[in-house]
Enzyme design. Sequence first.
Site, PDB file in Angstrom:
ATOM      1  N   CYS A 185      47.011  41.815  46.892  1.00  0.00           N
ATOM      2  CA  CYS A 185      47.783  41.567  45.908  1.00  0.00           C
ATOM      3  C   CYS A 185      49.815  41.681  46.265  1.00  0.00           C
ATOM      4  O   CYS A 185      50.530  41.124  45.688  1.00  0.00           O
ATOM      5  CB  CYS A 185      46.959  41.818  44.723  1.00  0.00           C
ATOM      6  SG  CYS A 185      45.832  41.146  44.154  1.00  0.00           S
TER       7      CYS A 185
ATOM      8  N   HIS B  36      52.779  42.818  39.692  1.00  0.00           N
ATOM      9  CA  HIS B  36      51.511  42.028  40.324  1.00  0.00           C
ATOM     10  C   HIS B  36      50.661  42.304  38.547  1.00  0.00           C
ATOM     11  O   HIS B  36      50.494  43.031  38.281  1.00  0.00           O
ATOM     12  CB  HIS B  36      50.980  42.847  41.146  1.00  0.00           C
ATOM     13  CG  HIS B  36      49.851  41.857  41.152  1.00  0.00           C
ATOM     14  ND1 HIS B  36      48.705  40.893  41.224  1.00  0.00           N
ATOM     15  CD2 HIS B  36      47.973  42.863  41.291  1.00  0.00           C
ATOM     16  CE1 HIS B  36      48.223  40.881  41.191  1.00  0.00           C
ATOM     17  NE2 HIS B  36      47.784  41.815  41.466  1.00  0.00           N
TER      18      HIS B  36
ATOM     19  N   ASN C  13      43.909  38.206  37.098  1.00  0.00           N
ATOM     20  CA  ASN C  13      45.056  38.397  37.968  1.00  0.00           C
ATOM     21  C   ASN C  13      44.459  36.877  39.031  1.00  0.00           C
ATOM     22  O   ASN C  13      43.446  37.547  39.926  1.00  0.00           O
ATOM     23  CB  ASN C  13      44.288  39.349  38.289  1.00  0.00           C
ATOM     24  CG  ASN C  13      44.709  40.152  39.489  1.00  0.00           C
ATOM     25  OD1 ASN C  13      45.642  39.694  40.221  1.00  0.00           O
ATOM     26  ND2 ASN C  13      44.332  41.739  39.860  1.00  0.00           N
TER      27      ASN C  13
HETATM   28  N1  ACO Z   1      32.473  43.722  29.632  1.00  0.00           N
HETATM   29  C1  ACO Z   1      31.964  44.999  29.049  1.00  0.00           C
HETATM   30  N2  ACO Z   1      31.678  46.180  29.771  1.00  0.00           N
HETATM   31  C2  ACO Z   1      31.663  46.742  30.230  1.00  0.00           C
HETATM   32  C3  ACO Z   1      33.128  46.040  31.551  1.00  0.00           C
HETATM   33  C4  ACO Z   1      32.560  44.271  30.879  1.00  0.00           C
HETATM   34  N3  ACO Z   1      33.231  42.765  31.884  1.00  0.00           N
HETATM   35  N4  ACO Z   1      32.950  45.796  32.543  1.00  0.00           N
HETATM   36  C5  ACO Z   1      32.465  46.981  32.565  1.00  0.00           C
HETATM   37  N5  ACO Z   1      32.280  47.384  31.386  1.00  0.00           N
HETATM   38  C6  ACO Z   1      31.720  48.688  31.427  1.00  0.00           C
HETATM   39  C7  ACO Z   1      31.439  49.756  31.634  1.00  0.00           C
HETATM   40  O1  ACO Z   1      30.027  49.112  32.180  1.00  0.00           O
HETATM   41  C8  ACO Z   1      31.093  51.617  31.367  1.00  0.00           C
HETATM   42  O2  ACO Z   1      29.928  51.407  30.339  1.00  0.00           O
HETATM   43  P1  ACO Z   1      29.693  52.561  30.408  1.00  0.00           P
HETATM   44  O3  ACO Z   1      30.193  53.107  30.004  1.00  0.00           O
HETATM   45  O4  ACO Z   1      28.259  52.037  29.395  1.00  0.00           O
HETATM   46  O5  ACO Z   1      29.138  53.317  31.832  1.00  0.00           O
HETATM   47  C9  ACO Z   1      32.263  50.870  30.051  1.00  0.00           C
HETATM   48  O6  ACO Z   1      32.582  49.729  30.380  1.00  0.00           O
HETATM   49  C10 ACO Z   1      33.737  52.290  30.698  1.00  0.00           C
HETATM   50  O7  ACO Z   1      33.471  50.935  32.285  1.00  0.00           O
HETATM   51  P2  ACO Z   1      35.149  51.588  32.874  1.00  0.00           P
HETATM   52  O8  ACO Z   1      34.617  50.979  34.125  1.00  0.00           O
HETATM   53  O9  ACO Z   1      35.413  53.595  32.821  1.00  0.00           O
HETATM   54  O10 ACO Z   1      36.031  50.917  32.346  1.00  0.00           O
HETATM   55  P3  ACO Z   1      37.763  50.914  32.949  1.00  0.00           P
HETATM   56  O11 ACO Z   1      38.109  51.060  31.250  1.00  0.00           O
HETATM   57  O12 ACO Z   1      37.545  51.430  33.511  1.00  0.00           O
HETATM   58  O13 ACO Z   1      37.834  49.730  32.576  1.00  0.00           O
HETATM   59  C11 ACO Z   1      38.635  48.175  34.313  1.00  0.00           C
HETATM   60  C12 ACO Z   1      37.884  48.463  33.985  1.00  0.00           C
HETATM   61  C13 ACO Z   1      38.637  46.959  33.360  1.00  0.00           C
HETATM   62  C14 ACO Z   1      37.725  47.327  35.858  1.00  0.00           C
HETATM   63  C15 ACO Z   1      39.754  49.316  34.657  1.00  0.00           C
HETATM   64  O14 ACO Z   1      38.733  50.207  35.548  1.00  0.00           O
HETATM   65  C16 ACO Z   1      40.903  48.448  35.606  1.00  0.00           C
HETATM   66  O15 ACO Z   1      41.374  47.778  35.607  1.00  0.00           O
HETATM   67  N6  ACO Z   1      41.451  48.430  37.184  1.00  0.00           N
HETATM   68  C17 ACO Z   1      41.990  47.998  37.848  1.00  0.00           C
HETATM   69  C18 ACO Z   1      41.731  47.424  38.133  1.00  0.00           C
HETATM   70  C19 ACO Z   1      42.099  46.377  38.831  1.00  0.00           C
HETATM   71  O16 ACO Z   1      43.459  45.814  37.812  1.00  0.00           O
HETATM   72  N7  ACO Z   1      41.393  45.441  39.961  1.00  0.00           N
HETATM   73  C20 ACO Z   1      42.012  44.363  40.333  1.00  0.00           C
HETATM   74  C21 ACO Z   1      42.316  44.031  41.197  1.00  0.00           C
HETATM   75  S1  ACO Z   1      42.999  45.113  42.177  1.00  0.00           S
HETATM   76  C22 ACO Z   1      45.315  44.571  42.431  1.00  0.00           C
HETATM   77  O17 ACO Z   1      44.754  43.778  41.298  1.00  0.00           O
HETATM   78  C23 ACO Z   1      45.904  45.527  42.158  1.00  0.00           C
END
Ligand code: ACO
Length: 320
Positions: free
Chosen positions: A111, A247, A277
């Site tokens: 990215c 990004h 993304n």
């Molecule tokens: N729909 C519904 N629930 C979901 C989903 C979904 N798509 N995905 C995860 N959950 C659930 C999980 O299973 C978890 O459930 P649980 O509490 O029963 O175990 C709950 O939601 C919370 O999960 P978390 O992983 O704690 O959620 P978080 O608030 O951290 O959000 C996310 C997850 C959106 C992936 C976040 O961590 C994030 O944005 N991280 C950055 C990752 C990113 O942007 N990556 C892109 C690639 S890297 C880059 O471009 C730099």
Amino acid sequence: MKAKIVGTGSAVPKYCMKNNDFTKFIDTNDQWIVTRTGIRERRISREETTSTLAFEAAKKALESAKCKAEEIDLILVATCSPDDFFPSTACQVQAELGAKNAVAFDLSAACAGFLFALNTAYAYINSGVYRKALIIGADNMTRFLNWNDRGSCVLFGDGAGAVVLEASETGIFHFVQHADGGQGRVLKCFVKYEDSILKKQKEGNSYLEMEGQEVFKFAVKTVPICIEELLKKAGMQKEEIKYYLLHQANSRILLSVAKKLKEKEEKFPMNMEKYGNTSAASIPILLDEMNQEGKLRKGDILVLAGFGAGLTWGSTLLEW
Ligand code: ACO
């Protein structure tokens, strides 16, 4: 010698997948995805490929720069999802464009790839080696998604963006770049194939695997520090910056960066709502949209910042 962006272009696949479409095969909903990521829909390649999207974006950037393909000295494609191991995407684009005077190669920094490619081209121009470069960020990440992993498959989309960069009295001033391979495990896509005639085929598919919260923490910690480092290097104040083009991973990451920098949210344009993304393509797609919409004025000072797998991150300061 500085280097100025004189043309922009972008291309996305035709097929649009909305958040609600995921509810047919995973336990999720539109509200969860929108509030946690800012994403409403994304484009998914069907007949399009990384190289065809890269070519479309490049052609538009050349048109916007009123530049002939033969004038280009250097073609750099930032991608971590090329169609083939070789020839490179850059060489495929060069052939399609008929840019016969250009050297062409790919660069991989996920990215952060477009930013690293832009900085590489700037370094070449700054040192007098080349005068005109075509820099493309292109990724088809949806080919590597595990569609059963709701924590990652809802985040990504496909696309390409491109800019023409040429030697100039104004333009890019400074950049900073970093990498931390020691943290690479938090975002990976390992290739699983028969690695030698003597070994058995590795099991499974090549899927993107991500520790979402770790990636989140990495981004909100490193990006503000990196931007402060850039401004210090350039001797510039935050008040002088018109926009921060980051990004487009997640709206919450961008809002957190704005808060840490004590900057207004309006200075952080976003379009992940429409595209998700798009990895290396996200910054040049945003740049192209803002350019087409007339939002960028001559003399505006912009900060671009990328972050992603590797881990890799960096920022660039430029005058439009
Ligand atoms: N729909 C519904 N629930 C979901 C989903 C979904 N798509 N995905 C995860 N959950 C659930 C999980 O299973 C978890 O459930 P649980 O509490 O029963 O175990 C709950 O939601 C919370 O999960 P978390 O992983 O704690 O959620 P978080 O608030 O951290 O959000 C996310 C997850 C959106 C992936 C976040 O961590 C994030 O944005 N991280 C950055 C990752 C990113 O942007 N990556 C892109 C690639 S890297 C880059 O471009 C730099």
